[in-house]
Motif scaffolding. Structure first.
Motif, PDB file in Angstrom:
ATOM      1  N   VAL A 224      46.229  51.791  32.866  1.00 10.44           N
ATOM      2  CA  VAL A 224      46.803  51.040  33.977  1.00 10.44           C
ATOM      3  C   VAL A 224      47.683  49.891  33.503  1.00 10.44           C
ATOM      4  N   SER A 225      47.209  49.092  32.535  1.00  9.41           N
ATOM      5  CA  SER A 225      47.737  47.749  32.290  1.00  9.41           C
ATOM      6  C   SER A 225      49.220  47.694  31.969  1.00  9.41           C
ATOM      7  N   ASP A 226      49.723  48.612  31.125  1.00  9.72           N
ATOM      8  CA  ASP A 226      51.140  48.541  30.760  1.00  9.72           C
ATOM      9  C   ASP A 226      52.035  48.831  31.961  1.00  9.72           C
ATOM     10  N   TRP A 227      51.666  49.828  32.776  1.00  7.23           N
ATOM     11  CA  TRP A 227      52.452  50.120  33.982  1.00  7.23           C
ATOM     12  C   TRP A 227      52.315  49.006  35.005  1.00  7.23           C
ATOM     13  N   TRP A 228      51.135  48.427  35.119  1.00  6.45           N
ATOM     14  CA  TRP A 228      50.926  47.334  36.066  1.00  6.45           C
ATOM     15  C   TRP A 228      51.810  46.144  35.698  1.00  6.45           C
ATOM     16  N   GLU A 229      51.836  45.801  34.416  1.00  9.64           N
ATOM     17  CA  GLU A 229      52.644  44.676  33.964  1.00  9.64           C
ATOM     18  C   GLU A 229      54.125  44.929  34.201  1.00  9.64           C
ATOM     19  N   GLU A 230      54.569  46.138  33.904  1.00 11.35           N
ATOM     20  CA  GLU A 230      56.002  46.427  34.020  1.00 11.35           C
ATOM     21  C   GLU A 230      56.453  46.586  35.462  1.00 11.35           C
TER      22      GLU A 230
ATOM     23  N   GLY B 239      41.829  45.392  30.030  1.00 13.20           N
ATOM     24  CA  GLY B 239      41.686  45.431  31.471  1.00 13.20           C
ATOM     25  C   GLY B 239      42.262  44.193  32.132  1.00 13.20           C
ATOM     26  N   ARG B 240      42.758  44.348  33.334  1.00 12.28           N
ATOM     27  CA  ARG B 240      43.302  43.214  34.081  1.00 12.28           C
ATOM     28  C   ARG B 240      42.575  43.069  35.415  1.00 12.28           C
ATOM     29  N   THR B 241      43.111  43.638  36.474  1.00 11.74           N
ATOM     30  CA  THR B 241      42.486  43.450  37.782  1.00 11.74           C
ATOM     31  C   THR B 241      42.342  44.777  38.519  1.00 11.74           C
ATOM     32  N   GLU B 242      41.500  44.751  39.523  1.00 14.48           N
ATOM     33  CA  GLU B 242      41.367  45.837  40.488  1.00 14.48           C
ATOM     34  C   GLU B 242      41.206  45.199  41.855  1.00 14.48           C
ATOM     35  N   THR B 243      41.486  45.960  42.893  1.00 17.46           N
ATOM     36  CA  THR B 243      41.415  45.452  44.260  1.00 17.46           C
ATOM     37  C   THR B 243      40.073  45.778  44.889  1.00 17.46           C
ATOM     38  N   VAL B 244      39.442  44.768  45.467  1.00 22.88           N
ATOM     39  CA  VAL B 244      38.285  44.983  46.320  1.00 22.88           C
ATOM     40  C   VAL B 244      38.792  44.925  47.760  1.00 22.88           C
ATOM     41  N   ARG B 245      38.668  46.027  48.464  1.00 21.08           N
ATOM     42  CA  ARG B 245      39.129  46.076  49.857  1.00 21.08           C
ATOM     43  C   ARG B 245      38.028  45.479  50.733  1.00 21.08           C
ATOM     44  N   SER B 246      38.124  44.169  50.946  1.00 18.92           N
ATOM     45  CA  SER B 246      37.029  43.419  51.559  1.00 18.92           C
ATOM     46  C   SER B 246      36.832  43.703  53.034  1.00 18.92           C
TER      47      SER B 246
ATOM     48  N   PHE C 128      47.971  53.740  42.350  1.00 14.87           N
ATOM     49  CA  PHE C 128      49.232  53.194  41.833  1.00 14.87           C
ATOM     50  C   PHE C 128      49.726  54.012  40.647  1.00 14.87           C
ATOM     51  N   CYS C 129      48.838  54.339  39.711  1.00 12.45           N
ATOM     52  CA  CYS C 129      49.249  55.095  38.526  1.00 12.45           C
ATOM     53  C   CYS C 129      49.648  56.525  38.889  1.00 12.45           C
ATOM     54  N   LEU C 130      48.969  57.118  39.850  1.00  8.86           N
ATOM     55  CA  LEU C 130      49.382  58.443  40.323  1.00  8.86           C
ATOM     56  C   LEU C 130      50.794  58.396  40.912  1.00  8.86           C
ATOM     57  N   TYR C 131      51.091  57.299  41.604  1.00 12.61           N
ATOM     58  CA  TYR C 131      52.432  57.131  42.184  1.00 12.61           C
ATOM     59  C   TYR C 131      53.488  57.004  41.077  1.00 12.61           C
ATOM     60  N   VAL C 132      53.161  56.248  40.011  1.00 16.71           N
ATOM     61  CA  VAL C 132      54.101  56.103  38.896  1.00 16.71           C
ATOM     62  C   VAL C 132      54.362  57.456  38.247  1.00 16.71           C
ATOM     63  N   VAL C 133      53.307  58.258  38.051  1.00 10.95           N
ATOM     64  CA  VAL C 133      53.473  59.591  37.468  1.00 10.95           C
ATOM     65  C   VAL C 133      54.369  60.446  38.358  1.00 10.95           C
ATOM     66  N   SER C 134      54.182  60.354  39.669  1.00 14.89           N
ATOM     67  CA  SER C 134      55.009  61.150  40.587  1.00 14.89           C
ATOM     68  C   SER C 134      56.475  60.778  40.470  1.00 14.89           C
ATOM     69  N   LYS C 135      56.749  59.498  40.246  1.00 12.52           N
ATOM     70  CA  LYS C 135      58.142  59.067  40.093  1.00 12.52           C
ATOM     71  C   LYS C 135      58.731  59.575  38.784  1.00 12.52           C
TER      72      LYS C 135
END
Length: 785
Positions: A234-240, A601-608, A658-665
């Protein structure tokens, strides 16, 4: 000028008698000490590489293995089962000639001992990695502990018994796992159920099922392939893609801020506060470079967190590009960049190989404050380029700051350890309007005048005229907990370690022969128009931000814990109640959770905004019985804690999608499901600022030394950004942001709703009969893993 003095450090003239070479002793002395310091740093890094490379063993354990093998050989026993003889047979012919038979045996035993030692280290590190891959303990924190977890804790303590360096655990941390498509989609549909009508939910379910049966599995295969060779998938794609490819302003939209103590200002002398603050930051950098900081751990446990984000904390700048920005990091920097009244200065913090004393830095800062020279043409508002859109800043940088004096001066800023602004305003909770002053304090740290901060630096320190301070941090290189760790150390070191004299000045002696730190610019008139354009864009953005900061003092985590409810879950449920009352409904809610149990590791979303939380809010607002509301609250709290644990252990939703979306692109295929999911706005974005080094602050004896925490701008144009910090047992500080341009949001109104929601839920839970309150009992003590 300092640059002028350096330029003439080496002079030569050609005369009829030859070349007359003139050398500056001061310059040569500075070069010598700088070189010595550089070599000391290299030796220290090499030593640390060896120590952390063999962790959890120690370098001295090699000697123990060698002695043990030689001792068994002396007793005429072969522990190698013939391997030593085979090694002896394969020694080079020259060694057979030059060494006696006994010498060959000793050398072969030494080689075998070394190989055995390395094998044992690899085995220990593999065992440590397996232990750190076990996460079931997190789901047992508030219940009976299984025998498996008890054994796991014992083994982990044994392998972690040696004192680790900052990065000792890095290679032993597990890789972030890729969740299954089915699990992620199931959790996603569950998270959006309370936000969608029945027809909309049915439609989203059909989209998700279609994605799973067709494109999803194909994208998942590519993602698993990346996870095999990437340290973190995740992290490299998240950062970029989330940070560096953003072409809009990073001011307000990305950068965040941190505040000073709430009630106390250690000194009212601006130069003195700057002296101690800069010194504390440099002492922290020294600890990072020497890896003397203790590795961060999950609070109350021995489980380490990834420390990779510390590597780019200092000497780092985000430089603009046409399509994507670049994070540039330098190994070291012996100065900081300073801005005061439209002028830039280079402040050397080392002299003759030693770090300047706080008093000497104060002296240099005071020279800057007393400097009467006016800004050079275009210099005063140059920082606006870092506050506006990224592409114009890239074009200006390439055209006018890529060579000559402008490049040298820009390098001074970008290569500096960090950036310091000596602000000519007074901030903090003071005067007749403390609440309003806190709001203005937050806005000042978030964007200032839009040109008196360098928003590209990894972080910028702001020192106000009345001695108050704060920071503004760029987001791409690290997340808030990392900068919060730095800021906690800085505040504590400033107030409790370095201290001040009776007349509020820094301690120490002064060498008054230090160089003057002014910089030079030659900014062409053509770039002035773009500076004004960037400033206009940034000013419009800054003027639209509505910030509200308030300390909640009615109760804190102490009373919440007595109710057997998680403090974070209590606050998150209160935020949902406040939003429901403010907007008349629910929204997609973002709560930041860390994934630093995994390497890089960086972050993940908790859908509160969960089904359980919405059920509680509707019951409370619908007039259900108090007993029913309390039951639903406890279900919502447990549900929220479970979501948080799953996010921390790699079973989150949003990073995977998010990463699945990047792969699709990359594959050039479109997914209506992914496109819709990633376009959903986060109208309520929340984050808790953790206190990680409470031992640095003596809140019992010095209760006034309480940090305000920090905040960030709203993520959605029609939403709220909420940051909170749980301070001690009796206070929670909140930072709320929104946009004036949205008529449906109001930070002060929402702050009042948060205040009321917290009180209402506490009143509800406090009225619960003691006999009805769940209790862990003597068999369920608070775990200290």
């Amino acid at each position: 000028m300092a640059e002028a003095h350096q330029a003439v450090a080496f002079q030569f003239t050609i005369t009829p008698e030859g070349i007359d070479l003139q050398l500056s002793y001061q310059a040569l002395n500075q070069i010598y000490h700088s070189g010595v310091r550089s070599w000391k740093r290299r030796v220290s890094r090499m030593r640390n590489r060896v120590i952390k490379g063999v962790y959890p063993a120690s370098p001295s354990s090699w000697l123990f293995v060698v002695i043990a093998i030689l001792a068994t050989l002396y007793m005429r026993s072969d522990p190698s089962m013939g391997l030593i003889d085979k090694i002896q047979q394969h020694l080079p012919l020259s060694l057979h000639v030059s060494l006696s038979s006994q010498g060959q045996t000793m050398l072969s035993a030494l080689v075998f001992s070394t190989l055995l030692w390395l094998s044992l280290i690899l085995a220990l590190r593999f065992c440590l990695k397996l232990l750190l891959s076990y996460h079931q303990w997190m789901f047992e924190m508030h219940g009976p502990v299984s025998n498996t977890t008890k054994v796991w804790v014992t083994l982990l303590r044994l392998l972690s018994s040696r004192k680790p360096l900052l990065y000792s655990y890095q290679t032993s941390l597990p890789h972030l796992p890729v969740p299954t498509i089915k699990d992620t989609l199931s959790r996603y549909l569950q998270s959006v159920r309370p936000l969608l009508s029945d027809p909309a939910y049915k439609r989203m379910t059909e989209l998700a099922n279609g994605f799973e049966s067709n494109l999803g599995n194909r994208l998942q295969r590519y993602l698993k392939l990346k996870a095999l060779w990437a340290t973190n998938y995740v992290s490299d794609w998240w950062e970029e893609y989330i940070y560096l490819r953003s072409r809009g302003p990073i001011m307000v939209n990305s950068n965040y801020y941190g505040m000073d103590f709430l009630f106390v200002t250690p000194t009212s002398v601006q130069a003195a506060r700057a002296g101690n603050t800069i010194t504390a930051l440099l002492l922290y950098r020294r600890k990072v470079n020497r890896e003397e900081l203790k590795p961060s751990r999950v609070p109350g446990t021995v489980i380490p967190l990834c420390a990779a984000q510390y590597e780019r904390m200092f000497n780092t700048t985000r430089t603009p590009g046409l399509e994507t920005d670049v994070l540039q990091h330098w190994q070291d920097s012996e100065y900081v960049a300073v801005y005061h009244k439209g002028r830039f200065f280079r402040l050397w913090v080392y002299n003759a190989g030693r770090l300047l004393s706080p008093r000497e830095i104060e002296h240099q800062i005071q020279r800057i404050l007393d400097d009467p020279s006016p800004p050079l043409p275009g210099e005063e508002r140059l920082g606006a380029l870092t506050a506006g859109d990224r592409v114009p800043w890239h074009q200006m940088r390439k055209q006018y700051f890529s060579s000559g004096i402008n490049k040298r001066s820009l390098d001074i800023i970008e290569r500096a350890a960090f950036f310091v602004t000596l602000d000519d305003e007074e901030q903090g909770m003071k005067g007749d309007d403390p609440a309003g002053n806190l709001d203005r304090y937050a806005k000042s740290l978030l964007h200032g005048k839009c040109y008196d901060r360098w928003f590209d630096k990894s972080f910028s320190i702001v020192i106000y005229k009345n001695g108050k301070n704060g920071l503004n941090a760029e987001h791409s290189w690290a997340d808030a907990p990392t900068i919060a760790h730095l800021w906690e150390f800085t505040l504590a070191t400033d107030a409790f370690q370095l201290g001040y004299t009776d007349d509020e000045h820094c301690k120490g002696d002064v060498d008054r022969m230090l160089p003057h730190p002014r910089t030079n610019w030659k900014i062409p008139c053509q770039s002035l128009l773009q500076i004004c354009t960037s400033l206009t864009v940034a000013q419009s953005l800054a003027d639209d931000v509505d910030c509200h900061v308030f300390p909640f003092r009615e109760f804190g985590k102490g009373r919440v814990k007595k109710l057997r409810v998680s403090p974070d879950a209590f606050i998150q449920i209160s935020l949902q109640l406040a939003y429901y009352r403010d907007r008349g409904g629910f929204c997609l809610t973002y709560e930041a959770s860390m994934t630093r149990l995994f390497r890089e590791g960086r972050t993940e979303t908790v859908r509160s905004c969960s089904n359980e939380t919405c059920a509680f809010v509707k019951a409370l607002e619908g007039g259900e019985s108090a007993e029913q509301c309390r039951r639903l609250l406890r279900l919502a709290s447990e549900g929220h804690q479970n979501l948080y644990r799953m996010a921390m252990t790699g079973a989150g939703i949003d990073r995977h999608l998010f990463c699945l979306y990047v792969v699709s692109k990359y594959l050039g295929v479109d997914s209506p499901f992914l496109k819709e999911v990633l376009s959903e706005p986060w109208r309520l974005s929340t984050s808790q600022t953790p206190i990680q080094q409470i031992e640095l602050f003596d809140i019992k004896n010095h209760p006034d030394y309480i940090s305000l925490g920090g905040g960030f701008g709203p993520v959605a144009d029609d939403g709220y950004g909420v940051s909170y910090i749980i301070v001690g047992e009796d206070m929670i500080n909140f930072h709320v942001s929104s946009k004036y341009s949205c008529k449906e949001t109001d930070s002060h109104r929402f702050g009042a709703e948060i205040h009321k929601a917290l009180q209402d839920i506490m009143a509800l839970m406090s009225a619960e009969p003691k006999s009805a309150a769940p209790s862990r009992g003597p068999s369920q003590p608070k775990k200290q893993l």
